[in-house]
Design a protein around this motif. Structure first.
Motif, PDB file in Angstrom:
ATOM      1  N   HIS A 158      10.861  13.830   4.677  1.00  0.00           N
ATOM      2  CA  HIS A 158      10.732  14.888   5.549  1.00  0.00           C
ATOM      3  C   HIS A 158      10.549  16.346   4.832  1.00  0.00           C
ATOM      4  CE1 HIS A 158      11.319  11.972   8.435  1.00  0.00           C
ATOM      5  NE2 HIS A 158      12.494  11.891   8.243  1.00  0.00           N
ATOM      6  N   ARG A 159       9.557  17.060   5.548  1.00  0.00           N
ATOM      7  CA  ARG A 159       9.258  18.280   4.643  1.00  0.00           C
ATOM      8  C   ARG A 159      10.324  19.269   4.955  1.00  0.00           C
ATOM      9  NH1 ARG A 159       3.138  18.928   4.894  1.00  0.00           N
ATOM     10  NH2 ARG A 159       3.302  21.282   4.558  1.00  0.00           N
ATOM     11  N   LEU A 160      10.790  20.095   4.268  1.00  0.00           N
ATOM     12  CA  LEU A 160      11.868  21.199   4.561  1.00  0.00           C
ATOM     13  C   LEU A 160      11.552  22.240   3.633  1.00  0.00           C
ATOM     14  CD1 LEU A 160      14.991  19.531   5.023  1.00  0.00           C
ATOM     15  CD2 LEU A 160      13.899  20.507   6.829  1.00  0.00           C
TER      16      LEU A 160
ATOM     17  N   ALA B 172      -0.760  21.572  -2.403  1.00  0.00           N
ATOM     18  CA  ALA B 172       0.465  21.800  -3.064  1.00  0.00           C
ATOM     19  C   ALA B 172       1.359  20.553  -3.753  1.00  0.00           C
ATOM     20  CB  ALA B 172       1.260  22.835  -1.945  1.00  0.00           C
ATOM     21  N   ASP B 173       0.600  19.529  -4.086  1.00  0.00           N
ATOM     22  CA  ASP B 173       1.133  18.626  -4.817  1.00  0.00           C
ATOM     23  C   ASP B 173       0.893  18.543  -6.145  1.00  0.00           C
ATOM     24  OD1 ASP B 173       3.089  16.952  -3.325  1.00  0.00           O
ATOM     25  OD2 ASP B 173       1.244  16.309  -1.795  1.00  0.00           O
ATOM     26  N   GLY B 174       1.596  18.166  -7.043  1.00  0.00           N
ATOM     27  CA  GLY B 174       1.053  17.740  -8.592  1.00  0.00           C
ATOM     28  C   GLY B 174       0.813  16.434  -8.604  1.00  0.00           C
TER      29      GLY B 174
ATOM     30  N   GLY C 266       4.698  15.231  -6.769  1.00  0.00           N
ATOM     31  CA  GLY C 266       5.640  15.799  -5.621  1.00  0.00           C
ATOM     32  C   GLY C 266       4.997  17.341  -5.788  1.00  0.00           C
ATOM     33  N   ARG C 267       5.780  18.095  -4.731  1.00  0.00           N
ATOM     34  CA  ARG C 267       5.350  19.361  -4.559  1.00  0.00           C
ATOM     35  C   ARG C 267       5.577  20.510  -5.682  1.00  0.00           C
ATOM     36  NH1 ARG C 267       3.204  19.467   0.924  1.00  0.00           N
ATOM     37  NH2 ARG C 267       3.731  21.864   0.879  1.00  0.00           N
ATOM     38  N   VAL C 268       4.596  21.466  -5.532  1.00  0.00           N
ATOM     39  CA  VAL C 268       4.594  22.132  -6.778  1.00  0.00           C
ATOM     40  C   VAL C 268       4.848  23.712  -5.972  1.00  0.00           C
ATOM     41  CG1 VAL C 268       3.150  21.176  -8.306  1.00  0.00           C
ATOM     42  CG2 VAL C 268       2.233  22.896  -6.366  1.00  0.00           C
TER      43      VAL C 268
ATOM     44  N   VAL D 176       0.808  -1.235   0.145  1.00  0.00           N
ATOM     45  CA  VAL D 176      -0.196  -0.026   0.046  1.00  0.00           C
ATOM     46  C   VAL D 176       0.698   1.217   0.137  1.00  0.00           C
ATOM     47  CG1 VAL D 176      -1.945  -0.936   0.789  1.00  0.00           C
ATOM     48  CG2 VAL D 176      -0.381  -0.422   2.634  1.00  0.00           C
ATOM     49  N   ASP D 177       0.918   1.799  -0.968  1.00  0.00           N
ATOM     50  CA  ASP D 177       1.616   3.265  -1.225  1.00  0.00           C
ATOM     51  C   ASP D 177       0.652   4.227  -0.717  1.00  0.00           C
ATOM     52  OD1 ASP D 177       2.893   5.641  -2.204  1.00  0.00           O
ATOM     53  OD2 ASP D 177       2.799   5.051  -4.233  1.00  0.00           O
ATOM     54  N   THR D 178       0.822   5.037   0.455  1.00  0.00           N
ATOM     55  CA  THR D 178      -0.324   5.880   0.987  1.00  0.00           C
ATOM     56  C   THR D 178       0.051   7.320   0.804  1.00  0.00           C
ATOM     57  OG1 THR D 178       0.833   5.469   3.006  1.00  0.00           O
ATOM     58  CG2 THR D 178      -0.848   4.224   2.538  1.00  0.00           C
ATOM     59  N   TRP D 179      -0.597   8.166   0.111  1.00  0.00           N
ATOM     60  CA  TRP D 179      -0.483   9.398   0.122  1.00  0.00           C
ATOM     61  C   TRP D 179      -1.369  10.238   1.184  1.00  0.00           C
ATOM     62  CZ3 TRP D 179      -3.651  13.536  -0.595  1.00  0.00           C
ATOM     63  CH2 TRP D 179      -3.111  14.896  -0.586  1.00  0.00           C
ATOM     64  N   TRP D 180      -0.605  11.200   1.762  1.00  0.00           N
ATOM     65  CA  TRP D 180      -1.142  12.148   2.773  1.00  0.00           C
ATOM     66  C   TRP D 180      -0.273  12.936   3.122  1.00  0.00           C
ATOM     67  CZ3 TRP D 180      -0.942  11.300   8.419  1.00  0.00           C
ATOM     68  CH2 TRP D 180       0.168  10.213   8.838  1.00  0.00           C
ATOM     69  N   GLN D 181      -0.655  13.812   4.104  1.00  0.00           N
ATOM     70  CA  GLN D 181       0.044  14.811   4.759  1.00  0.00           C
ATOM     71  C   GLN D 181      -0.143  15.204   6.070  1.00  0.00           C
ATOM     72  OE1 GLN D 181      -1.919  18.156   2.309  1.00  0.00           O
ATOM     73  NE2 GLN D 181       0.327  18.187   1.386  1.00  0.00           N
ATOM     74  N   THR D 182       0.641  16.016   6.774  1.00  0.00           N
ATOM     75  CA  THR D 182       0.487  16.373   8.055  1.00  0.00           C
ATOM     76  C   THR D 182      -0.794  16.991   8.231  1.00  0.00           C
ATOM     77  OG1 THR D 182       2.863  16.917   8.174  1.00  0.00           O
ATOM     78  CG2 THR D 182       1.478  17.877  10.054  1.00  0.00           C
ATOM     79  N   GLU D 183      -1.423  17.680   7.230  1.00  0.00           N
ATOM     80  CA  GLU D 183      -2.431  18.519   7.297  1.00  0.00           C
ATOM     81  C   GLU D 183      -3.708  17.407   7.187  1.00  0.00           C
ATOM     82  OE1 GLU D 183       0.142  19.268   5.739  1.00  0.00           O
ATOM     83  OE2 GLU D 183       0.607  21.433   5.522  1.00  0.00           O
TER      84      GLU D 183
HETATM   85  O1  PRX Z   1       4.602  15.970  -1.304  1.00  0.00           O
HETATM   86  C1  PRX Z   1       3.817  14.847  -0.671  1.00  0.00           C
HETATM   87  C2  PRX Z   1       4.738  13.895   0.030  1.00  0.00           C
HETATM   88  O2  PRX Z   1       4.877  14.183   1.424  1.00  0.00           O
HETATM   89  C3  PRX Z   1       4.130  15.610   1.614  1.00  0.00           C
HETATM   90  C4  PRX Z   1       3.539  15.402   2.967  1.00  0.00           C
HETATM   91  O3  PRX Z   1       4.819  15.463   3.667  1.00  0.00           O
HETATM   92  P1  PRX Z   1       4.327  15.300   5.295  1.00  0.00           P
HETATM   93  O4  PRX Z   1       3.188  16.599   5.868  1.00  0.00           O
HETATM   94  O5  PRX Z   1       5.686  15.546   5.992  1.00  0.00           O
HETATM   95  O6  PRX Z   1       3.742  13.984   5.525  1.00  0.00           O
HETATM   96  C5  PRX Z   1       4.624  13.003   5.339  1.00  0.00           C
HETATM   97  C6  PRX Z   1       3.880  11.600   5.821  1.00  0.00           C
HETATM   98  C7  PRX Z   1       2.385  11.538   5.575  1.00  0.00           C
HETATM   99  C8  PRX Z   1       2.971  15.474   0.476  1.00  0.00           C
HETATM  100  O7  PRX Z   1       2.691  16.582   0.475  1.00  0.00           O
HETATM  101  N1  PRX Z   1       3.892  12.419   0.146  1.00  0.00           N
HETATM  102  C9  PRX Z   1       3.725  11.930   1.165  1.00  0.00           C
HETATM  103  N2  PRX Z   1       3.203  10.805   0.810  1.00  0.00           N
HETATM  104  C10 PRX Z   1       3.475  10.655  -0.444  1.00  0.00           C
HETATM  105  C11 PRX Z   1       3.984  11.766  -0.970  1.00  0.00           C
HETATM  106  N3  PRX Z   1       4.188  11.775  -2.207  1.00  0.00           N
HETATM  107  C12 PRX Z   1       3.979  10.711  -3.145  1.00  0.00           C
HETATM  108  N4  PRX Z   1       3.364   9.629  -2.604  1.00  0.00           N
HETATM  109  C13 PRX Z   1       3.268   9.336  -1.495  1.00  0.00           C
HETATM  110  N5  PRX Z   1       2.653   8.210  -0.776  1.00  0.00           N
END
Ligand code: PRX
Length: 653
Positions: free
Chosen positions: A530-532, A504-506, A519-521, A415-422
């Motif tokens: 990790h986000r920087l 803010a992802d494309g 990735g981020r736009v 499972v490739d999971t996309w999500w964010q801190t928010e």
């Molecule tokens: O760009 C996306 C990338 O990580 C960002 C979120 O970072 P953060 O808030 O630190 O949370 C990370 C852990 C949930 C997103 O805007 N990102 C996270 N997971 C993926 C991803 N990009 C592609 N595929 C993913 N599975």
């Protein structure tokens, strides 16, 4: 069967897609594809059906109040987060189930049951109360990966205090800024911990940070032991964990919190120099953490041993080390240290030792495992594994198929999971018993979530194509705001495409309808998951007395995904040198934390700017990645770039 002799290229050819086996499907928590249509048809009802599975002190009056961009979920409901994670499992007769198998880097180990965790949480909560900590107070945690960190988190939630975990790799300055922003009353820290055989002295960092934090009345210090001692001389503010917590009674009534009360603040990087304090609520956040853990990780509390390798200092650790798995009552593994200590097979040894069944990690780690060599996982029996997860950045298809074959024995769904801190919880992901996965794609929105792609003008891209990713419906675990910065909340997430959440992802959608997050736009980079923020690193560079101006970009990096590179203009009278480059790198580490240290520093007399004075980072990226230079028509002085290219190339290697 492992197919270790096959090359990645061959495996990639063979694995254009992966369909879950009948065996997996039959036992899966979600196996009926109709789940998507059902959730879409009544998405509020869908989320309410998950919220109903939590234990409420008072049921909600309304599922959702949505006044864009402000949502309130489960309005009028009352519950306590620690009850979801502990009391209800103990009350159901599962107190003797292991909550955490914990292993320290030197090999010391402990096992704590749900009943023992509840006992510990109640004592810590009573200790906090005795210090005058109560509902709404902020408590900052700066601790290593240990069950006591989970206890401290849940103890705060038990009494209604708002907790804020700061990753223990952040510098004193970063810790100080966060404590000051939230005006915390108390810091709970570990004195030290082990990382790759080295002692990390956390208490020294806390002493330095807290010296500039008048809101802090006390510092509660948990002693790691096992030879990990801090060199801190101690201050009159310090309180020993053992002295405060051990004598407390092991009963503490949970405070019923409003579903919308803030549960925690977690800082993350934005496009300015100042990190954002993301605020999550009780009811909505817990609902999504619970539901996604159950369906995405297919958790079976009676039999699974689940291991998420993320540090609790990041959102993944909040949602998928603490709240999601604990609300499901599953057994977990928690490990203190590095994956390559004492040898590059530490993770595989741990998986075998504890019989881990579900494993969740980051692509950057998988790429490191690949580099270390196939022989390390091959030494261990990993047949207990049945499901693998990935998070934090796009996973390259090569890493995906390597993960499937060398860790997942060719059989585990990924499972490739996309999500964010928010977003608080997983938003785009396969469901392992349903989805046919494609290496590199996070596939589909989780049931109840609606994701769209929009073009520059905000027009929806239907069918295959690329665009800006948006979430077009509210969801329960959406951030409720930025700590004491309501305007930035609206501006950052809701102004680009009104009425829609913009992460803010494309992303692109393929012919099969699968989503690929690219990735981020914005000016945010993703270094080892990790986000920087480029601005944060630029401010840290400019903070050094030798630096007049700096521009930072993220460049592609084989292991880290992206790595920061700093272009620096020195002040008059300062000469570029390797020693100065090293000093600047170290300085960034001191201001932000080691994870932000630039991979390279390039000294330059000028930076490419537009006629209005804006640094053209895109062109810097082209220079750094050795690409043909993109559109330069808006550049004020085109000679700058030639000089930069020469400077960059002369330092390469
Ligand atoms: O760009 C996306 C990338 O990580 C960002 C979120 O970072 P953060 O808030 O630190 O949370 C990370 C852990 C949930 C997103 O805007 N990102 C996270 N997971 C993926 C991803 N990009 C592609 N595929 C993913 N599975």
């Amino acid at each position: 069967m492992k197919e270790t002799s096959k090359t990645i290229e061959v495996l990639l050819q063979e694995h254009r897609s992966f369909t879950p086996s009948d065996e997996f499907r039959r036992q899966a928590n979600a196996s009926d594809p109709e789940i998507y249509a059902r959730a879409d048809a009544d998405w509020q009802g869908w989320w309410a059906s998950w919220a109903e599975q939590l234990t409420w002190e008072r049921k909600w009056d309304r599922v959702l109040d949505w006044k864009p961009p402000h949502a309130q979920w489960f309005v009028g409901g009352k519950l306590n987060a620690s009850v979801q994670c502990l009391d209800r499992h103990v009350a159901a007769g599962n107190g003797a189930r292991v909550a955490y198998h914990w292993e320290g880097e030197p090999g010391d180990a402990r096992t704590l049951t749900y009943a023992q965790m509840l006992d510990g949480v109640a004592r810590v909560a009573n200790g906090l109360k005795s210090l005058g900590i109560g509902q709404g107070d902020r408590v900052t945690l700066y601790m290593p990966m240990a069950p006591e960190l989970v206890m401290a988190v849940l103890a705060c939630t038990r009494i209604g205090a708002i907790f804020s975990v700061v990753f223990a790799g952040f510098s004193a300055t970063s810790l100080r800024d966060r404590i000051q922003d939230q005006e915390a009353k108390l810091v709970i820290c570990g004195d030290a911990c082990w990382r790759r055989g080295k002692l990390l002295d956390l208490k020294i960092v806390v002493d330095e940070a807290v010296a500039a934090c008048p809101s802090i009345e006390q510092v509660l210090v948990w002693r790691r032991g096992a030879g990990a001692e801090s060199a801190s001389a101690g201050t009159p503010r310090d309180l020993e964990w053992s002295a405060l917590v051990d004598p407390q009674p092991a009963l503490c009534a949970p405070v019923a919190m409003d579903a919308e009360d803030p549960l925690f603040i977690l800082y993350t990087s934005g496009t300015t120099g100042k990190p954002k304090g993301i605020v999550h609520s009780h009811g909505g956040y817990l609902t999504v953490a619970y539901a996604t853990s159950q369906l995405v990780f297919d958790l079976k509390p009676e039999s699974d041993v689940y291991w998420c390798t993320a540090d609790v200092g990041w959102i993944t650790g909040h949602s998928y080390v603490i709240f999601g798995p604990m609300a499901n009552g599953v057994t977990q593994l928690m490990y203190e240290g590095a994956p390559n200590h004492p040898q590059p097979d530490r993770f595989w040894e741990l998986i075998h030792k504890y019989g881990v069944t579900v494993f969740y990690t980051a692509p950057t780690a998988i790429r490191a495992f690949m580099k270390w060599g196939d022989e390390w996982p091959a030494k261990h029996d990993l047949s207990s594994l049945r499901l693998l997860g990935s998070v934090g950045e796009p996973i390259n298809p090569e890493a995906w198929v390597w993960y499937l074959h060398h860790i997942g024995g060719g059989k585990c769904p990924i499972v490739d999971t996309w999500w964010q801190t928010e977003t608080g919880g997983i938003m785009i992901t396969p469901l392992p018993g349903i989805t046919t996965t494609v290496p590199g794609s996070a596939t589909q929105p989780f049931p109840g979530i609606e994701a769209k792609l929009l073009d520059e003008q905000g027009k929806e891209v239907v069918g295959p194509g690329g665009g800006y990713l948006v979430l077009s419906r509210p969801w329960p675990s959406m951030l409720r705001g930025l700590w004491r910065d309501p305007e930035r909340y609206v501006q950052t997430y809701w102004s680009r495409f009104p009425g829609m959440y913009f992460p803010a992802d494309g992303a692109k959608r393929d012919q099969l309808g699968n989503l690929w997050v690219l990735g981020r736009v914005d000016d945010v980079m993703n270094v080892s998951g990790h986000r920087l923020s480029t601005m944060e690193i630029e401010s840290a560079l400019v903070d050094h007395h030798a630096v007049a101006e700096a521009a930072v970009i993220g460049v592609a990096h084989e292991l880290k995904g992206q790595a920061p590179v700093g272009f620096v203009i020195l002040r008059a009278g300062r000469e570029p040198s390797d020693a100065l480059a090293k000093e600047l790198t170290r300085h960034v580490g001191e201001v932000i934390g080691a994870l932000a240290r630039p991979e390279r520093i390039i000294f330059t007399p000028e930076l490419p700017k537009t006629r209005s004075g804006k640094i053209m980072r895109r062109l810097l990226r082209d220079v750094a990645e050795g690409k043909a230079l993109g559109d330069q028509t808006t550049l004020a002085d085109s000679g700058v770039l030639d000089g930069l290219k020469k400077e960059y190339e002369s330092r390469e290697g």
